[in-house]
Design a protein around this motif. Structure first.
Motif, mmCIF file in Angstrom:
data_model
loop_
_atom_site.group_PDB
_atom_site.id
_atom_site.type_symbol
_atom_site.label_atom_id
_atom_site.label_comp_id
_atom_site.label_asym_id
_atom_site.label_seq_id
_atom_site.Cartn_x
_atom_site.Cartn_y
_atom_site.Cartn_z
ATOM 1 N N ALA C 77 20.239 17.464 61.494
ATOM 2 C CA ALA C 77 20.468 18.725 60.787
ATOM 3 C C ALA C 77 21.674 19.439 61.371
ATOM 4 O O ALA C 77 22.511 19.998 60.646
ATOM 5 C CB ALA C 77 19.228 19.603 60.881
ATOM 6 N N ILE C 78 21.784 19.404 62.678
ATOM 7 C CA ILE C 78 22.941 20.049 63.328
ATOM 8 C C ILE C 78 24.231 19.349 62.909
ATOM 9 O O ILE C 78 25.238 19.988 62.588
ATOM 10 C CB ILE C 78 22.763 20.023 64.853
ATOM 11 C CG1 ILE C 78 21.628 20.952 65.264
ATOM 12 C CG2 ILE C 78 24.046 20.439 65.537
ATOM 13 C CD1 ILE C 78 21.277 20.864 66.722
ATOM 14 N N ILE C 79 24.188 18.020 62.910
ATOM 15 C CA ILE C 79 25.403 17.281 62.543
ATOM 16 C C ILE C 79 25.813 17.629 61.119
ATOM 17 O O ILE C 79 26.979 17.918 60.834
ATOM 18 C CB ILE C 79 25.154 15.776 62.699
ATOM 19 C CG1 ILE C 79 25.041 15.425 64.179
ATOM 20 C CG2 ILE C 79 26.280 14.981 62.051
ATOM 21 C CD1 ILE C 79 24.638 13.991 64.428
ATOM 22 N N VAL C 80 24.844 17.664 60.219
ATOM 23 C CA VAL C 80 25.168 17.986 58.833
ATOM 24 C C VAL C 80 25.719 19.405 58.737
ATOM 25 O O VAL C 80 26.704 19.678 58.039
ATOM 26 C CB VAL C 80 23.916 17.811 57.949
ATOM 27 C CG1 VAL C 80 24.160 18.395 56.568
ATOM 28 C CG2 VAL C 80 23.573 16.349 57.853
ATOM 29 N N TYR C 83 29.138 19.458 60.002
ATOM 30 C CA TYR C 83 30.039 18.788 59.076
ATOM 31 C C TYR C 83 30.382 19.694 57.892
ATOM 32 O O TYR C 83 31.498 19.720 57.411
ATOM 33 C CB TYR C 83 29.406 17.495 58.573
ATOM 34 C CG TYR C 83 30.274 16.777 57.591
ATOM 35 C CD1 TYR C 83 31.367 16.043 58.041
ATOM 36 C CD2 TYR C 83 30.052 16.878 56.232
ATOM 37 C CE1 TYR C 83 32.201 15.415 57.148
ATOM 38 C CE2 TYR C 83 30.880 16.250 55.329
ATOM 39 C CZ TYR C 83 31.956 15.515 55.790
ATOM 40 O OH TYR C 83 32.791 14.912 54.896
ATOM 41 N N ARG C 84 29.391 20.452 57.452
ATOM 42 C CA ARG C 84 29.634 21.326 56.315
ATOM 43 C C ARG C 84 30.710 22.352 56.621
ATOM 44 O O ARG C 84 31.543 22.667 55.782
ATOM 45 C CB ARG C 84 28.347 22.069 55.984
ATOM 46 C CG ARG C 84 27.529 21.393 54.932
ATOM 47 C CD ARG C 84 26.435 22.335 54.578
ATOM 48 N NE ARG C 84 25.336 21.636 53.957
ATOM 49 C CZ ARG C 84 24.089 22.076 54.038
ATOM 50 N NH1 ARG C 84 23.819 23.144 54.755
ATOM 51 N NH2 ARG C 84 23.137 21.430 53.419
ATOM 52 N N THR C 85 30.649 22.924 57.801
ATOM 53 C CA THR C 85 31.601 23.992 58.098
ATOM 54 C C THR C 85 32.925 23.454 58.619
ATOM 55 O O THR C 85 33.963 24.058 58.394
ATOM 56 C CB THR C 85 31.011 24.942 59.151
ATOM 57 O OG1 THR C 85 30.586 24.161 60.269
ATOM 58 C CG2 THR C 85 29.831 25.691 58.593
ATOM 59 N N ARG C 86 32.929 22.356 59.300
ATOM 60 C CA ARG C 86 34.159 21.893 59.945
ATOM 61 C C ARG C 86 34.752 20.664 59.279
ATOM 62 O O ARG C 86 35.800 20.177 59.717
ATOM 63 C CB ARG C 86 33.903 21.612 61.428
ATOM 64 C CG ARG C 86 33.325 22.789 62.157
ATOM 65 C CD ARG C 86 33.151 22.494 63.620
ATOM 66 N NE ARG C 86 34.434 22.467 64.305
ATOM 67 C CZ ARG C 86 35.002 23.524 64.848
ATOM 68 N NH1 ARG C 86 34.390 24.687 64.801
ATOM 69 N NH2 ARG C 86 36.170 23.434 65.433
ATOM 70 N N ARG C 87 34.045 20.111 58.296
ATOM 71 C CA ARG C 87 34.589 18.955 57.601
ATOM 72 C C ARG C 87 34.859 17.821 58.560
ATOM 73 O O ARG C 87 35.844 17.092 58.416
ATOM 74 C CB ARG C 87 35.900 19.302 56.888
ATOM 75 C CG ARG C 87 35.779 20.292 55.790
ATOM 76 C CD ARG C 87 35.404 19.602 54.512
ATOM 77 N NE ARG C 87 34.133 20.130 54.039
ATOM 78 C CZ ARG C 87 33.335 19.482 53.201
ATOM 79 N NH1 ARG C 87 33.638 18.287 52.787
ATOM 80 N NH2 ARG C 87 32.219 20.027 52.808
ATOM 81 N N SER C 88 34.074 17.690 59.572
ATOM 82 C CA SER C 88 34.324 16.628 60.540
ATOM 83 C C SER C 88 33.025 16.256 61.219
ATOM 84 O O SER C 88 32.194 17.126 61.514
ATOM 85 C CB SER C 88 35.341 17.091 61.586
ATOM 86 O OG SER C 88 35.282 16.227 62.696
ATOM 87 N N ALA C 89 32.855 14.971 61.482
ATOM 88 C CA ALA C 89 31.689 14.515 62.217
ATOM 89 C C ALA C 89 32.081 14.067 63.621
ATOM 90 O O ALA C 89 31.320 13.414 64.307
ATOM 91 C CB ALA C 89 31.010 13.371 61.479
ATOM 92 N N SER C 90 33.274 14.477 64.043
ATOM 93 C CA SER C 90 33.734 14.062 65.375
ATOM 94 C C SER C 90 33.226 15.043 66.427
ATOM 95 O O SER C 90 33.368 16.267 66.270
ATOM 96 C CB SER C 90 35.268 14.020 65.410
ATOM 97 O OG SER C 90 35.697 13.922 66.738
ATOM 98 N N ASP C 93 35.832 17.441 67.809
ATOM 99 C CA ASP C 93 36.315 18.602 67.057
ATOM 100 C C ASP C 93 35.444 19.826 67.305
ATOM 101 O O ASP C 93 35.896 20.950 67.127
ATOM 102 C CB ASP C 93 36.323 18.292 65.557
ATOM 103 C CG ASP C 93 37.422 17.309 65.223
ATOM 104 O OD1 ASP C 93 38.331 17.171 66.063
ATOM 105 O OD2 ASP C 93 37.359 16.676 64.158
ATOM 106 N N ALA C 94 34.226 19.604 67.704
ATOM 107 C CA ALA C 94 33.340 20.737 67.977
ATOM 108 C C ALA C 94 33.501 21.127 69.445
ATOM 109 O O ALA C 94 32.637 20.864 70.277
ATOM 110 C CB ALA C 94 31.897 20.366 67.661
#
Lengths: 317, 679, 104
Positions: C77-80, C83-90, C93-94
């Motif tokens: 859920a956190i990853i999703v 991803y929604r806000t930052r457009r990235s799953a890296s 990047d967070a």
């Protein structure tokens, strides 16, 4: 699976020491597991890595069963491979592929550190295992006298009943947490059906089609999703092709069909028999297509509030 | 006793007085109950002049003169009342109500009207009034004359508080008040010359830099602070051991024998320290010479006649303590002896007329301190000399001011000479003062200084050497006094005229000469009037007591004759050198002693070397310590924290993988350590 | 064959999982690395249960599985959400928790 659970215990020695059968099982499974696990490290695509992990987990289930942990073996299959890894795959599909899948390292020295730490851990664990003394394996013959699930249940619901309750609470909390984390506040008032209908009628002036879009692929020879429908005037309608196909550049070339129609109208239709070419080559990489898809999804307006974080992310870098 | 009685001094010492103890105080009656007005009149006047500011410029000086004159009238009434009262009613108290009530300290403010304080009140208001009158003319061209009078009135009020207060604390209040007034008046000309328009050469800050005036004021203030410290410590000791600060309780405790000898000595020495500060006695004498930077009337009133004698007053007022502490008294005598020689030697070398007079003042107060230190025999003598000195020294200072007035504010005696022909009144009045201080009979100095010399020759506490040492010191002092005062007089008024061409000496206006004449009359007659028939000693007896005392080691007549011979010889020597022979207009090269005396016997160098420079270096060291050690520790801690923070911030990259690496490496390291320890 | 082999295998899998956490940038792969580590411990626990002859090790592994399930739900859920806000799953990047100043 049922055959396995019935067959494998037979391969086990009553005293808990390994039999030849188990050794064969181990030596077959262990290399597969290691390779699958290494897929996690070296697979470029996340889906491949996930598949590797699934292999590892199923193999683990075999090993549990081989070690008299029948219940855990089943749970391993149901929970891990059946639920958790499927969830992973769902999220992978949801998130899609991006540059973070690349194996090139961006942090200076991180690769060296990671390798050193990983190898160091392996060495250290090997040292611990090597130094530990285990004694002769007792085996679970006695503990599993009333079958393995019953033995487990007696402990779980007996000694560890309270822990079980706590874990149940944890699961509920986790479910709620996932809901909260993925929930999005509605920022605009909800529109009812009448309002949406009125909006569509009002949008007629901007050239929006009021009626459902025509279905694609109405050519007799090419009844496919990527072929545009023909309008009343005989011209192909690009809007009839599904948006995802258009965004991926997989639609057939509407101009080609238009040209063909012109030839038909000119009377030369018999001359043409070859299939229409694809509008564009399948792309070598997925990135541009994904980017286009991303752009398309953001254009749909679902991510209005996300625009600002995007910009700030750019600024942060 | 019989020998003394035959002495020419008119039997001041002898006195057929019966021995008597100081009497206790009674509530004030009659005029004495209005003693508060003595203080209020000049205080109100000073407040008015300061508050009204320039609006009072036109008539401020008249109010300023009226206030002390009115005080004098009240004082005279009180004095007459005391004169007519029997001895046991000559000490009266005026209670002014509760002043400070804090814990164990419950102090009533009150005025002590007795013969001693009234003597001072009369001196302060009378001489003060005359000098106020003189100042009208002397300060006529100063745009700040009103402010000057306000300060003078403030001084008079403070001085009256000092002498009338019935407790050490109230005395200290006035003590600080006169210190403030002294500071303000020494630095009165502390602004640039061109800031005072309308000056045509009269009474400008000629030759004296305004900054130097301010520095002189500050020096006086700081030197007085050292003395004040002694006063504070003495008060603290008294309060801690007696529990009260009023004279009645303190005297009762001191005579009651409850206090230890060491404590009494300590209190006495602390009081002496206070007295040396205020009275410019050794070793705190350095400020008086510089204080001459103030206007001349200030020098006459504050730094000759009244304020600088406050130390003598303090010692006489504390006679109960000093009576009980012979060791402290001995130190008092030694201080007095040192100072009277010190001032006399310095006076011989000074070419500045005011500074020479200041040295003389220092020396004469040395006589008074010495007399006061002699104990019961000397208290009255000290006060008597104080009064007559107030007259003749004030007269001479006013004369010096008159000379400066006629000589473009020059104070350099080497540029005077032959002024007697041009300034006849000044010449005559100054001569009266000169002869008085020399102790030529029948002028007042003879009747007041000679008894001190005789008393110094009296054996105290059975120690004959002290009688000889102090007696000879006072004798020598008298001779040197004669020399330097004669030198001053001859260099100024006799001999050849040495002034420059653009100087036109002239007599001063009547407003200036009249006070000089009155003071000259006092210089001539006052001593005889006070001394004859032990009148003054009897008058003071209710305060100081009256005691039997021993004989001088030499017959009194012999002492008197020797003194006179030495004085006249010294005067003749001075006449030879400074009237007959030409005086060079610039100071000639001289022996090391003269050189040193010209620089006040290196007092400033000594102070600088012993106090100022070590103090400066101590301060610098402290500043360095503060900067390097204290601040260094503080900033070091801060810098260390910052450095640790910087170092700790390095790993905070925000990359979770690096955090994980750190954790994993730490785990590996821990396991390695555990393995290593176990093996 | 010695039972120890299972433990060695568990250690190997654990190390590989840890290395995946350190070396991969895709948050989902990193997360799978964590899961692999949990599974490796489970294998070790099961083996120990066999060696000691009681089922407590298996019970512990059971609880690990349950908790891992909860963890996966929240983690994904956190990853999703990210991803929604930052457009990235890296995971790189967070990095908003980093020090504002770039490390020297």
């Amino acid at each position: 699976m049922t055959t396995l659970t019935t067959l494998l215990p037979a391969a086990l020695d009553a005293s808990g020491t390994t039999t030849t059968g188990e050794a064969i099982l181990f030596w077959v499974l262990a290399p597969i597991m290691v390779v699958g696990a290494l897929g996690l490290l070296f697979a470029r695509k996340a889906v491949h890595a996930a598949l590797g992990v699934i292999v590892v987990m199923i193999s683990l289930a075999f090993m549990y069963v081989a070690q008299d942990a029948v219940f855990l073996g089943i749970v391993q299959v149901v929970v891990y491979t059946g639920a958790i890894m499927m969830l992973f795959l769902f999220v992978l599909m949801l998130v899609g592929v991006d540059s973070s899948d690349s194996l090139t390292e961006t942090l200076a020295g991180q690769r060296v550190v990671g390798i050193v730490a990983g190898l160091g851990l392996a060495v250290v664990l090997a040292g611990v295992i090597g130094r530990a003394t285990y004694g002769a394996p007792v085996g679970l013959q006695d503990a599993n006298a009333e079958t393995n699930p019953v033995g487990l249940a007696k402990i779980v619901f007996g000694q560890h009943a309270f822990a079980l309750e706590i874990v149940g609470a944890l699961l509920v909390t986790a479910a709620l947490g996932a809901l909260v984390l993925t929930h999005r506040e509605r920022l605009t008032p909800k529109r009812d059906q009448r309002q949406r209908a009125d909006a569509r009628v009002a949008a007629l002036a901007d050239g929006v089609v009021l009626t459902p879009l025509p279905a694609p692929g109405v050519y007799a020879r090419h009844n496919a999703m990527d072929v545009p429908a023909l309008g009343p005037d005989g011209r192909p309608l690009e809007a009839s092709v599904p948006r995802v196909i258009r965004v991926r550049g997989q639609e057939a070339d509407a101009r080609e069909y238009a040209a063909r129609i012109d030839r038909v109208l000119a009377g030369g239709w018999a001359a043409d028999s070859e299939p229409p070419p694809q509008a564009s080559e399948p792309l070598s990489g997925d990135e541009p297509a994904t980017a286009a898809l991303d752009a398309a999804t953001s254009q749909t307006g679902q991510n209005g509030p996300a625009a600002a974080p995007d910009q700030s992310t750019e600024a942060d870098r | 006793m019989s020998t003394l009685a035959t002495s020419l001094t008119g039997a001041v010492l002898a006195g057929a007085l019966p021995a008597s103890e100081p009497v206790g105080a009674i509530p004030a009656t009659g005029a004495a109950s209005g003693a508060l007005w003595l203080i209020l009149l000049p205080a109100i006047s000073a407040a008015l002049l300061l508050v009204l500011g320039r609006r009072a410029d036109r008539w401020g000086h008249l109010l300023g003169v009226l206030a002390p004159a009115a005080s004098f009238v009240v004082a005279a009434a009180i004095a007459l009342q005391l004169l007519s009262a029997p001895a046991d009613q000559r000490v009266q108290d005026v209670d002014l109500g509760s002043w400070i009530s804090a814990g164990a300290l419950d102090l009533h403010a009150g005025l002590r009207v007795d013969t001693l304080s009234v003597t001072f009140v009369l001196l302060v208001t009378f001489v003060g009034s005359l000098i106020h009158v003189y100042s009208i003319a002397y300060m006529a061209h100063d745009v700040n004359r009103r402010r000057f009078f306000a300060y003078l009135n403030l001084f008079v009020a403070s001085m009256l508080v000092l002498v009338l207060g019935d407790s050490y604390l109230l005395l200290f209040f006035g003590w600080e008040g006169v210190g403030l007034a002294s500071y303000l008046l020494i630095g009165f000309w502390n602004h640039e010359v061109d800031a005072r328009p309308g000056h045509d050469g009269d009474h400008t800050v000629s030759g004296v830099n305004a900054l130097e005036n301010a520095v002189a004021a500050k020096k006086a203030f700081v030197a007085n602070r050292v003395g004040d410290l002694g006063m504070l410590v003495a008060m603290g000791l008294l309060f801690a051991n007696v529990g009260a600060l009023d004279f009645g309780s303190v005297n009762a405790a001191a005579t009651g024998g409850h206090l230890s000898q060491g404590l009494l000595t300590a209190i006495g020495l602390m009081l002496l320290l206070a007295a040396t500060g205020k009275s410019a006695q050794f070793p705190l004498q350095s400020w008086l010479g510089d204080a001459m930077a103030g206007p001349t009337p200030v020098s006459a009133l504050i730094h000759a006649a009244t304020m600088v004698t406050a130390g003598v007053y303090l010692i006489v007022r504390s006679q109960a303590i000093f009576d009980a502490a012979p060791n402290a008294r001995l130190v008092v005598v030694i201080i007095g002896a040192i100072t009277l020689l010190y001032g006399a030697v310095v006076g011989c070398a000074k070419d500045d007329i005011k500074k020479a007079l200041a040295a003389s003042t220092m020396s004469q107060i040395g006589y008074m301190i010495l007399a006061a230190g002699l104990g019961p025999i000397g208290y009255a003598l000290a006060i008597m000399h104080l009064v007559s000195h107030g007259f003749f020294k004030a007269g001479m200072f006013l004369g010096a001011g008159s000379v400066m007035h006629g000589m473009n504010d020059s104070t350099d005696m080497r540029r005077f000479g032959g002024l007697g022909k041009h300034m006849k009144i000044t010449y005559a009045t100054f001569a009266a003062g000169w002869l008085a201080i020399l102790g030529i009979p029948p002028l007042s100095g003879f009747f007041t200084k000679d008894p001190i010399i005789e008393a110094a020759f009296v054996v105290q506490d059975g120690q004959v050497w002290r009688a000889w040492v102090f007696g000879l010191v006072t004798l020598l002092g008298a001779a040197i006094t004669s020399f330097y005062m004669s030198r001053l007089f001859f260099m100024t008024f006799e001999g050849k005229e040495r002034w420059e061409d653009d100087v036109h000496p002239h007599e001063s206006p009547k407003l200036m000469t009249a006070p000089m004449i009155v003071l000259a009359v006092g210089s001539v007659a006052l001593g005889g009037i006070l001394a004859s028939g032990s009148r003054f000693t009897q008058w003071l007896a209710p305060v100081t007591g009256s005691h039997e005392h021993g004989e001088p080691v030499l017959p009194a007549l012999v002492i008197t004759i020797v003194t006179l011979v030495l004085v006249i010889a010294a005067a003749v020597l001075a006449w030879q050198r400074y009237a007959r022979q030409p005086v060079p207009t610039t100071a000639p090269a001289a022996s090391w002693l003269v050189q040193a005396a010209r620089e006040d016997l290196k007092q400033d160098a000594v102070n600088d070397g012993l106090l100022v420079i070590p103090g400066t270096y101590a301060t610098r060291a402290l500043v360095f310590m503060d900067g390097a050690v204290v601040d260094g520790a503080v900033t070091g801690i801060a810098r260390g924290t910052v450095a640790v923070g910087d170092a700790a911030r390095r790993p905070q990259t925000g990359f979770v993988r690096q955090y994980a690496s750190t954790m994993l490496l730490g785990l590996v390291a821990l396991v390695v350590i555990v393995l290593a320890v176990q093996s | 064959m010695s039972v120890t082999n299972y433990v060695v295998l568990a250690a190997l899998l654990f190390s590989i999982g840890a290395s995946a956490v350190l070396l991969r940038r895709n948050a989902i792969i990193v997360f799978m690395g964590v899961e692999l580590m949990l599974n490796a411990t489970n294998l070790a626990l099961v083996t120990f249960a066999r060696i000691h002859g009681n089922l407590v090790g298996q019970v512990l592994a059971f609880f690990v599985m349950v908790v891992a399930a909860a963890e996966v739900v929240v983690g994904l859920a956190i990853i999703v959400s990210i991803y929604r806000t930052r457009r990235s799953a890296s995971v790189d990047d967070a990095n908003l928790l980093k020090d504002v100043r770039e490390p020297a």
